[in-house]
Design an enzyme around this catalytic site. Structure first.
Site, mmCIF file in Angstrom:
data_model
loop_
_atom_site.group_PDB
_atom_site.id
_atom_site.type_symbol
_atom_site.label_atom_id
_atom_site.label_comp_id
_atom_site.label_asym_id
_atom_site.label_seq_id
_atom_site.Cartn_x
_atom_site.Cartn_y
_atom_site.Cartn_z
ATOM 1 N N ARG A 1 -15.318 25.356 -8.553
ATOM 2 C CA ARG A 1 -16.056 25.326 -7.284
ATOM 3 C C ARG A 1 -17.271 24.394 -7.371
ATOM 4 O O ARG A 1 -17.673 23.806 -6.372
ATOM 5 C CB ARG A 1 -16.477 26.759 -6.916
ATOM 6 C CG ARG A 1 -17.414 27.401 -7.893
ATOM 7 C CD ARG A 1 -17.531 28.921 -7.722
ATOM 8 N NE ARG A 1 -16.355 29.628 -8.230
ATOM 9 C CZ ARG A 1 -16.210 30.952 -8.187
ATOM 10 N NH1 ARG A 1 -17.147 31.705 -7.641
ATOM 11 N NH2 ARG A 1 -15.135 31.527 -8.678
ATOM 12 N N LYS B 1 -13.460 31.088 -22.531
ATOM 13 C CA LYS B 1 -12.344 31.978 -22.211
ATOM 14 C C LYS B 1 -11.808 32.610 -23.485
ATOM 15 O O LYS B 1 -11.858 31.985 -24.539
ATOM 16 C CB LYS B 1 -11.199 31.162 -21.580
ATOM 17 C CG LYS B 1 -11.398 30.781 -20.142
ATOM 18 C CD LYS B 1 -10.156 30.083 -19.611
ATOM 19 C CE LYS B 1 -10.381 29.562 -18.201
ATOM 20 N NZ LYS B 1 -10.601 30.622 -17.207
ATOM 21 N N LYS C 1 -8.482 19.921 -7.181
ATOM 22 C CA LYS C 1 -9.301 20.275 -8.347
ATOM 23 C C LYS C 1 -8.716 19.550 -9.547
ATOM 24 O O LYS C 1 -7.515 19.622 -9.799
ATOM 25 C CB LYS C 1 -9.288 21.792 -8.568
ATOM 26 C CG LYS C 1 -9.975 22.227 -9.892
ATOM 27 C CD LYS C 1 -10.069 23.745 -10.037
ATOM 28 C CE LYS C 1 -10.531 24.135 -11.429
ATOM 29 N NZ LYS C 1 -10.642 25.598 -11.635
ATOM 30 N N ASP D 1 -17.556 29.274 -16.556
ATOM 31 C CA ASP D 1 -16.104 29.301 -16.311
ATOM 32 C C ASP D 1 -15.785 29.268 -14.810
ATOM 33 O O ASP D 1 -14.633 29.098 -14.426
ATOM 34 C CB ASP D 1 -15.497 30.549 -16.965
ATOM 35 C CG ASP D 1 -13.988 30.432 -17.139
ATOM 36 O OD1 ASP D 1 -13.458 29.304 -16.978
ATOM 37 O OD2 ASP D 1 -13.343 31.460 -17.421
#
Ligand code: BES
Ligand code: MN
Ligand code: ZN
Length: 501
Positions: free
Chosen positions: A355, A281, A269, A351
């Site tokens: 993935r 965030k 990642k 957020d």
């Protein structure tokens, strides 16, 4: 720091500091420690009694030798419980280096216990790793003086060998350990850098430079935004679109000298910063998010040493690189993106971006038809809730592959625990408008639902996912060979796995 090995006696080795192990439960000095104590007029035993040292790991008692031994000081260093195998050795070497620093010793000599477990070579690998990893410091932004001290204070660590045969085994092990450590340190340096430096372009450039340095064994393909568009990597592009930093993907390839029988792909990642995007965030969680490229950094770290290690398998290292930022161009909650696989994803929380990028990079990796794909990703806070900050979560569609990874990580001392890919939870990722949504809608089982999302993009390829959100970063100096900061988690385990594959 140089790692040495010498056939020399403890009495006659020249060093600023001589370190001997003391095991838990030692009532009275015995063997070599007792012999040296005799030469030192009982001062060593006195120091041990005075400091109430019982051999617990990290405890120590030291005295100046004032010419009675060739070494300037001698120290008994708590080595914990017997037996002394690679795990103890890794910690012992790191502690010895730290103690040497604390007394300003430039050269430290280390005595091994009489009996070691797991064989001298494996112990030597761990010693080499522990010394270098424990002595690591990220000083780039410190003043000149502190920098210089950090870099030159400890010059060498010398392991004492009994004879020529042992010396050769130790020498080989130390060299191997140094390769593993350098790989992890390469990754640490990248992760410790601020996100303003390690931009997607910078990491792509780093991959290109690694390949250029080993033209015989390594090659690289750097995909820019245009190429990503051509490939239809809508997931990676969607996450990248809110940032002024253009996205990249690096694809490194290592080919062994003899034609390889196996091919393995390691995917990282590579979020160079994760602000959360429009699903911003909170500030407390955001400051750490430069570490969100730890997976990509691990891939670069392992490629920085792979040619030297020269394993017999073909290795592909891949990372999609981008920054997750809020802006007028950013992907919105509710947007639907089309991934390279053709599957569509409804972005409900910007957020949960890792993935979405991995959907494309995993699909890309599986297209290379490897025997295994492994991804390393700082994917979920939920994994840290489940396993704590020092243990990575392992999820896999292949039991044999998972077993190999567990065995490799056990050897390198990188903590890892299996989480199940619970079929029953798969449903929670179904979207009303697209093939999938990027969050499950519940906080529970968050590491697992993220793993299930990734699994949608690997087809039948044997695949394993390591959620390294916790162990990628050390919050405090809890492990002797992991100073506060980036740990380089995964580099050593992946190297070991590749060697054995
Ligand atoms: N990069 C974070 C995960 C993370 C958290 C890594 C803490 C390292 C330390 C990831 O992109 C993220 O934000 N995950 C969300 C997922 C959620 C929105 C479903 C999380 O874990 O909260
Ligand atoms: Mn995120
Ligand atoms: Zn993230």
């Amino acid at each position: 720091m140089r790692l040495n090995c010498e056939i020399e006696k403890a009495e006659t080795i020249k060093a600023d500091l001589l370190v001997l192990p003391l095991f838990e439960g030692t009532k009275k000095l015995a063997g070599l420690a007792a012999a040296l104590d005799k030469k030192l007029g009982g001062e060593l035993a006195e120091a041990v009694a005075e400091e109430k040292v019982e051999g617990k790991e990290g405890e120590s008692a030291a005295i100046k030798t004032r010419g009675r031994l060739a070494a300037g000081r001698v120290m008994l260093l708590g080595a914990g419980k017997k037996p002394f195998g690679p795990k103890s050795a890794r910690r012992y070497a790191a502690l010895a280096a730290a103690k040497a620093r604390s007394v300003r010793a430039k050269n430290v000599a280390v005595v091994l216990p009489d009996a070691v477990e797991g064989g001298a070579p494996a112990v030597a690998v761990a010693l080499g790793e522990g010394a270098l990893l424990g002595d690591y410091r990220f000083l780039r932004y410190k003043g000149e003086e502190e920098k210089k001290r950090g870099e030159t204070d400890l010059e060498s660590l010398t392991v004492l060998a009994a004879d020529k045969r042992q010396k050769e085994a130790l020498r080989k092990g130390l060299d191997r350990g140094a390769i593993f450590a350098r790989g992890a340190i390469f990754a640490r340096d990248l992760v410790n850098e601020p996100a303003s430096v390690t931009t997607p372009a910078h990491l792509a450039d780093t991959a290109a430079k690694l390949a250029a340095a080993e033209p015989e064994r390594l090659s690289v393909d750097i995909l820019d935004k245009k190429k990503l568009e051509e490939l239809g990597m809508g997931g990676l592009l969607a996450v990248a679109q809110g940032s002024d930093q253009p996205p990249y993907l690096f694809h490194l390839i290592y080919r062994p000298a003899k034609k390889a029988k196996k091919r393995i792909a390691i995917v990282g990642k590579g979020l160079t910063f994760d602000s959360g995007g429009l699903s911003l965030k909170p500030s407390e969680g955001m400051e750490d998010m430069k570490i969100d490229m730890s997976g990509a950094a691990a891939v670069l770290g392992l490629f920085s040493v792979i040619a030297e290690l020269a394993p017999a398998v073909e290795v592909h290292g891949i990372a999609g690189l981008c920054e997750n930022m809020p802006s007028g161009k950013a992907v919105r909650p509710g947007d639907v993106v089309k991934t390279m696989s053709g599957k569509t994803v409804e972005i409900l929380n910007t957020d949960a971006e890792g993935r979405v990028t991995l959907a494309d990079t995993l699909h890309f990796a599986c297209g290379l038809e490897p025997d295994a794909v492994i991804d390393l990703a700082t994917l979920t806070g939920a994994c840290m809730i489940a396993l704590g900050q020092e243990v990575a979560g392992l999820m896999s569609n292949s039991k044999p592959l998972a077993a190999k990874i567990l065995a490799a990580a056990d050897e390198t001392g990188e903590l890892l625990w299996t989480l199940p890919l619970v079929n029953e939870y798969r449903e929670s990722l179904k979207s009303r408008v697209a093939d999938l949504k990027n969050i499950s809608g519940t906080r529970f089982g968050g590491a697992i639902t993220a793993g299930l999302f990734l699994e949608e993009f690997v087809g039948r390829t044997p695949w394993a996912h390591l959620d390294i959100a916790g162990p990628a970063w050390a919050e405090k100096d809890a492990v002797p060979y992991q100073p506060v900061g980036a740990t380089g988690y995964g580099v050593r385990a992946m190297l070991r796995l590749i060697e054995r594959f």
